[in-house]
Design a protein around this motif. Structure first.
Motif, PDB file in Angstrom:
ATOM      1  N   SER A  63      67.985   6.499  31.567  1.00 21.78           N
ATOM      2  CA  SER A  63      67.187   7.723  31.643  1.00 21.78           C
ATOM      3  C   SER A  63      66.358   7.772  32.926  1.00 21.78           C
ATOM      4  O   SER A  63      65.985   8.848  33.382  1.00 21.78           O
ATOM      5  CB  SER A  63      66.276   7.846  30.419  1.00 21.78           C
ATOM      6  OG  SER A  63      65.374   6.760  30.371  1.00 21.78           O
ATOM      7  N   PHE A  64      66.102   6.606  33.523  1.00 21.45           N
ATOM      8  CA  PHE A  64      65.354   6.560  34.776  1.00 21.45           C
ATOM      9  C   PHE A  64      66.287   6.646  35.986  1.00 21.45           C
ATOM     10  O   PHE A  64      65.813   6.774  37.114  1.00 21.45           O
ATOM     11  CB  PHE A  64      64.544   5.259  34.876  1.00 21.45           C
ATOM     12  CG  PHE A  64      63.472   5.161  33.836  1.00 21.45           C
ATOM     13  CD1 PHE A  64      62.257   5.792  34.004  1.00 21.45           C
ATOM     14  CD2 PHE A  64      63.701   4.444  32.672  1.00 21.45           C
ATOM     15  CE1 PHE A  64      61.271   5.702  33.038  1.00 21.45           C
ATOM     16  CE2 PHE A  64      62.723   4.350  31.702  1.00 21.45           C
ATOM     17  CZ  PHE A  64      61.503   4.986  31.875  1.00 21.45           C
ATOM     18  N   ILE A  65      67.604   6.557  35.764  1.00 20.56           N
ATOM     19  CA  ILE A  65      68.555   6.513  36.866  1.00 20.56           C
ATOM     20  C   ILE A  65      69.380   7.797  36.985  1.00 20.56           C
ATOM     21  O   ILE A  65      69.588   8.303  38.081  1.00 20.56           O
ATOM     22  CB  ILE A  65      69.499   5.294  36.702  1.00 20.56           C
ATOM     23  CG1 ILE A  65      68.684   4.002  36.738  1.00 20.56           C
ATOM     24  CG2 ILE A  65      70.563   5.272  37.774  1.00 20.56           C
ATOM     25  CD1 ILE A  65      69.480   2.763  36.417  1.00 20.56           C
ATOM     26  N   VAL A  66      69.846   8.326  35.853  1.00 18.84           N
ATOM     27  CA  VAL A  66      70.725   9.491  35.871  1.00 18.84           C
ATOM     28  C   VAL A  66      69.985  10.693  36.454  1.00 18.84           C
ATOM     29  O   VAL A  66      68.875  11.015  36.063  1.00 18.84           O
ATOM     30  CB  VAL A  66      71.251   9.810  34.454  1.00 18.84           C
ATOM     31  CG1 VAL A  66      72.044  11.106  34.448  1.00 18.84           C
ATOM     32  CG2 VAL A  66      72.097   8.664  33.939  1.00 18.84           C
ATOM     33  N   GLY A  67      70.626  11.321  37.415  1.00 14.86           N
ATOM     34  CA  GLY A  67      70.057  12.494  38.063  1.00 14.86           C
ATOM     35  C   GLY A  67      69.213  12.168  39.285  1.00 14.86           C
ATOM     36  O   GLY A  67      68.774  13.066  39.995  1.00 14.86           O
TER      37      GLY A  67
END
Length: 115
Positions: A63-67
């Motif tokens: 969630s901290f990496i995607v996007g």
């Protein structure tokens, strides 16, 4: 006068069914294959992370990496890419969530898809 109903010939029905099972099926042409990426990403290219696979070491932190926007530093010999986050806030957020030192700047992202 009584009319007798004709009984179906079960043997003939069974033979016809078996014959249909072994009849050649019409083959359809294969779907068009997706074009493969011809040129791999270049070093120092900035890419956005689209997906983190389940086998990745960073799966729990996805969630901290995607996007997020990352800079590709080098191709890893064990698979994946050594990356840096372009924005400091993204780097600080993942370090804080994982309990790492704020000095960590490079991450080995494996099982990751880029845009």
């Amino acid at each position: 006068m009584r009319i007798k109903k004709r009984q179906p010939d079960c043997g003939a029905i069974s033979r016809r069914s078996i014959k249909n099972d072994f009849r050649r099926v019409q083959t359809y042409p294969e779907r068009e294959k997706r074009p493969q990426i011809e040129n791999p990403p270049e070093i120092n290219a900035e890419r956005r992370v689209l997906f983190v696979g389940e086998n990745s070491g960073y799966y729990k932190l996805r969630s901290f990496i995607v996007g997020k926007l990352v800079r590709l530093v080098q191709k890893s010999s064990v698979g994946g890419w050594v990356c840096e986050f372009v924005h400091d806030d993204d780097r600080k957020a993942i370090n804080h969530a994982a309990g790492w030192s704020d000095n960590k700047k490079q991450y080995l992202l494996d099982c990751v898809k880029f845009k």
